[in-house]
Design an enzyme around this catalytic site. Structure first.
Site, PDB file in Angstrom:
ATOM      1  N   ARG A  89     -52.484   0.303  44.054  1.00 48.12           N
ATOM      2  CA  ARG A  89     -53.260  -0.564  44.951  1.00 48.12           C
ATOM      3  C   ARG A  89     -52.699  -0.912  46.151  1.00 48.12           C
ATOM      4  O   ARG A  89     -52.658  -0.028  47.277  1.00 48.12           O
ATOM      5  CB  ARG A  89     -53.636  -2.285  44.705  1.00 48.12           C
ATOM      6  CG  ARG A  89     -54.421  -1.775  43.784  1.00 48.12           C
ATOM      7  CD  ARG A  89     -55.292  -2.763  42.988  1.00 48.12           C
ATOM      8  NE  ARG A  89     -56.530  -3.258  44.513  1.00 48.12           N
ATOM      9  CZ  ARG A  89     -56.347  -3.656  46.069  1.00 48.12           C
ATOM     10  NH1 ARG A  89     -55.210  -4.498  45.488  1.00 48.12           N
ATOM     11  NH2 ARG A  89     -57.122  -3.681  46.146  1.00 48.12           N
ATOM     12  N   GLY A 146     -68.499  -6.403  43.845  1.00 48.66           N
ATOM     13  CA  GLY A 146     -68.136  -5.710  45.263  1.00 48.66           C
ATOM     14  C   GLY A 146     -67.565  -7.259  45.419  1.00 48.66           C
ATOM     15  O   GLY A 146     -66.634  -7.506  46.538  1.00 48.66           O
ATOM     16  N   ARG A 167     -63.183  -6.862  39.217  1.00 49.13           N
ATOM     17  CA  ARG A 167     -62.500  -7.100  40.134  1.00 49.13           C
ATOM     18  C   ARG A 167     -62.402  -8.641  39.950  1.00 49.13           C
ATOM     19  O   ARG A 167     -61.540  -9.965  39.417  1.00 49.13           O
ATOM     20  CB  ARG A 167     -61.822  -6.852  41.550  1.00 49.13           C
ATOM     21  CG  ARG A 167     -61.422  -7.520  42.401  1.00 49.13           C
ATOM     22  CD  ARG A 167     -60.808  -7.293  43.718  1.00 49.13           C
ATOM     23  NE  ARG A 167     -61.677  -6.094  44.507  1.00 49.13           N
ATOM     24  CZ  ARG A 167     -60.870  -4.681  44.794  1.00 49.13           C
ATOM     25  NH1 ARG A 167     -59.829  -5.022  44.360  1.00 49.13           N
ATOM     26  NH2 ARG A 167     -61.141  -3.999  44.862  1.00 49.13           N
ATOM     27  N   CYS A 187     -39.943   8.390  42.837  1.00 50.86           N
ATOM     28  CA  CYS A 187     -40.093   9.776  43.770  1.00 50.86           C
ATOM     29  C   CYS A 187     -40.520   9.661  45.190  1.00 50.86           C
ATOM     30  O   CYS A 187     -41.738  10.876  45.558  1.00 50.86           O
ATOM     31  CB  CYS A 187     -39.107  10.370  43.474  1.00 50.86           C
ATOM     32  SG  CYS A 187     -38.273  10.987  42.043  1.00 50.86           S
ATOM     33  N   GLU A 188     -41.709   8.546  45.754  1.00 48.50           N
ATOM     34  CA  GLU A 188     -42.301   8.773  47.260  1.00 48.50           C
ATOM     35  C   GLU A 188     -42.017   7.929  48.215  1.00 48.50           C
ATOM     36  O   GLU A 188     -42.013   6.964  46.812  1.00 48.50           O
ATOM     37  CB  GLU A 188     -43.686   8.747  46.497  1.00 48.50           C
ATOM     38  CG  GLU A 188     -44.311   9.146  45.606  1.00 48.50           C
ATOM     39  CD  GLU A 188     -45.130  11.031  45.792  1.00 48.50           C
ATOM     40  OE1 GLU A 188     -44.931  10.584  46.780  1.00 48.50           O
ATOM     41  OE2 GLU A 188     -45.280  11.241  45.179  1.00 48.50           O
TER      42      GLU A 188
HETATM   43  N1  LLP Z   1     -70.557  -1.808  39.768  1.00 46.47           N
HETATM   44  C1  LLP Z   1     -69.995  -0.136  40.175  1.00 46.47           C
HETATM   45  C2  LLP Z   1     -71.260   1.067  40.034  1.00 46.47           C
HETATM   46  C3  LLP Z   1     -69.280   0.408  41.120  1.00 46.47           C
HETATM   47  O1  LLP Z   1     -68.404   1.754  41.469  1.00 46.47           O
HETATM   48  C4  LLP Z   1     -67.634  -0.776  40.973  1.00 46.47           C
HETATM   49  C5  LLP Z   1     -65.961  -0.305  41.245  1.00 46.47           C
HETATM   50  C6  LLP Z   1     -67.986  -1.767  40.397  1.00 46.47           C
HETATM   51  C7  LLP Z   1     -69.288  -2.392  39.756  1.00 46.47           C
HETATM   52  C8  LLP Z   1     -67.248  -3.106  40.385  1.00 46.47           C
HETATM   53  O2  LLP Z   1     -66.236  -3.738  41.436  1.00 46.47           O
HETATM   54  P1  LLP Z   1     -65.453  -4.802  42.010  1.00 46.47           P
HETATM   55  O3  LLP Z   1     -66.745  -6.667  41.320  1.00 46.47           O
HETATM   56  O4  LLP Z   1     -64.646  -5.398  40.965  1.00 46.47           O
HETATM   57  O5  LLP Z   1     -65.158  -4.778  43.149  1.00 46.47           O
HETATM   58  N2  LLP Z   1     -59.369   1.263  42.563  1.00 46.47           N
HETATM   59  C9  LLP Z   1     -59.911  -0.073  43.802  1.00 46.47           C
HETATM   60  C10 LLP Z   1     -61.552  -0.429  43.113  1.00 46.47           C
HETATM   61  C11 LLP Z   1     -62.881   0.248  43.349  1.00 46.47           C
HETATM   62  C12 LLP Z   1     -63.760  -0.299  42.888  1.00 46.47           C
HETATM   63  C13 LLP Z   1     -64.954   1.412  42.348  1.00 46.47           C
HETATM   64  N3  LLP Z   1     -66.170   0.299  41.440  1.00 46.47           N
HETATM   65  C14 LLP Z   1     -59.300  -0.873  43.861  1.00 46.47           C
HETATM   66  O6  LLP Z   1     -58.344  -0.955  43.652  1.00 46.47           O
HETATM   67  O7  LLP Z   1     -59.136  -2.155  45.095  1.00 46.47           O
END
Ligand code: LLP
Length: 414
Positions: A314, A240, A277, A344-345
């Protein structure tokens, strides 16, 4: 120069390698990753724990290129896999089953069967129904399966609504009304071993407060369970941590870990984190070429590039901001551009209203901080091929995934 992307004179480089050279050799669009940044970002989180017991399980969903997964394995990371296919990638990258936590809100029976048979570190279970499904498989195979239960703490991560997961209205985890009786009853279910309590309240979180509250919440539940004699081995605080896409301040890895440890330390419980991320985003750029420039309104033009929502979803999906810069700058006065993709969007806009040095057909641009949820979310819409990917390591670069061809796509069809 710090690791990663920076300029020498007018040219944008990745750890000493000119992006223009990579684009000339591999074509565009191409993702370029810096191994040095991946290492740096991993170590920043890891070392912030000092001597406190912990394990980082890199969230493969952010970027599951085999080469990136292998790089992280070499650093001592485990993984968070969100599907049986990510588990397979982890295995092929050399991870042991004991280094994999299996997360996800809808694991199919076949996926659960595979994870149980493999003996992953934990299945992070999202509902009472899923616990029962795991138990059925475990009983049949006569195994005791380590599970973590993902709780829904009803905490607002204050991120984009699409990627906030910790509110009661979100589909994730077990709500608190239901969780306590479910958890308490687990010591009477011999084929399930409750090893951890799990929480993940969202992604791209840029204020530490929701993360602190989530940690405090999980520590409270885990402590209660331990007092009842349940052998909780660790707490899993998910991922997160946000990154700065626009140059604004975000918490550092050290502030993040310190905040979590402030809540966790008194419990003495080891911590599992699932960062995606924060490790991968700043390690990657998407390099694209300008296809066309045409007038838009009195004060701006469209710059149509050869990458769009198919390569980097994104901006279209979350209205996300990614910095865009020319690969080779010039000193002419900047102009205003709507940087758009070829799809095409009308939502296929990569960057709105950007001031950039004058762009011409054939120029290269780099879309920054695209290492996470970039390539991983790419699609074949408009039959566009998945882009090539390149890893730069120690001033050497290599293609880690070749560009998909139309033959690759059509090979699946009869
Ligand atoms: N653990 C779980 C259970 C998760 O669902 C996620 C991300 C993470 C860890 C990793 O989270 P991070 O450290 O990357 O924030 N596609 C979206 C982000 C979706 C995140 C989904 N879950 C974007 O491009 O912002």
């Amino acid at each position: 120069m710090p690791p990663g992307f920076g300029r020498r004179d007018h040219d944008l480089l990745c750890d000493g390698v000119a992006l223009a050279d990579i684009a000339a050799a591999v074509g565009t669009p191409v993702y370029v990753y810096s191994a040095a940044v991946v290492r740096d970002r991993y170590r920043a989180i890891d070392s912030s724990f000092g001597g406190y017991p912990h394990a980082l399980h890199y969230a493969l969903k952010a970027n599951s290129a085999l080469a990136i997964a292998r790089l992280l394995r070499g650093l001592g990371s485990g993984v968070d896999a969100n599907s049986v296919w990510e588990i397979e990638v982890a295995r092929r990258a050399g991870f042991d089953a004991s280094q994999i936590v299996f997360t996800g809100v809808g694991k199919s029976p076949a996926e659960l069967e595979c994870a149980v048979a493999l003996g992953v570190k934990a299945i992070n279970v999202e509902s009472a129904g899923e616990l029962a499904r795991v138990e059925t498989i475990a009983t049949r195979l006569d195994r005791q399966v380590p599970v973590a239960v993902r709780l829904n703490p009803d905490i607002d991560a204050k991120s984009h609504p699409h990627i906030s997961t910790g509110l009661k209205i979100n589909k994730f985890g077990v709500s608190m009304d239901e969780a306590l009786p479910l958890l308490h009853a687990l010591d009477r279910r011999p084929h399930l071993k409750l090893v951890a309590v799990h929480v993940h309240v969202g992604s791209q979180i840029t204020s530490l407060e929701p993360l602190r509250r989530a940690a405090a919440f999980v520590v409270g539940v885990a402590t209660d369970l331990r007092l009842r004699g349940m052998p909780i081995e660790y707490i899993d605080l998910g991922g997160g941590l946000g990154v700065s896409y626009d140059g604004g301040a975000v918490p550092t890895a050290e502030q993040y870990v310190t905040t979590l440890l402030d809540e966790v330390r008194r419990s003495g419980l080891p911590v599992v984190l699932e960062p995606g991320r924060a490790i991968a985003a700043p390690a990657g750029v998407l390099v694209a070429r300008v296809i066309d420039v045409k007038p838009r309104d009195a004060s701006s033009e469209f710059a149509v590039i050869d990458a769009g929502m198919t390569e980097l979803l994104r901006p279209a999906l979350y209205n996300a901001f990614h910095q865009i810069e020319p690969v080779t700058t010039n000193d002419a006065a900047p102009r205003r551009y709507e940087v758009v993709g070829p799809v095409c969007e009308s939502s296929d806009v990569v960057g709105r209203d950007r001031l950039l040095p004058p762009l011409a057909e054939g120029d290269l641009v780099a879309v920054r901080d695209a290492g996470a949820y970039g390539s991983a979310m790419a699609s074949n819409y408009n039959r566009r091929p998945l882009p090539a990917e390149v890893l730069v390591d120690d001033r050497q670069w290599r293609v880690i995934r070749r560009r998909q061809t139309i033959e690759d796509q059509l090979a699946l069809e009869t």
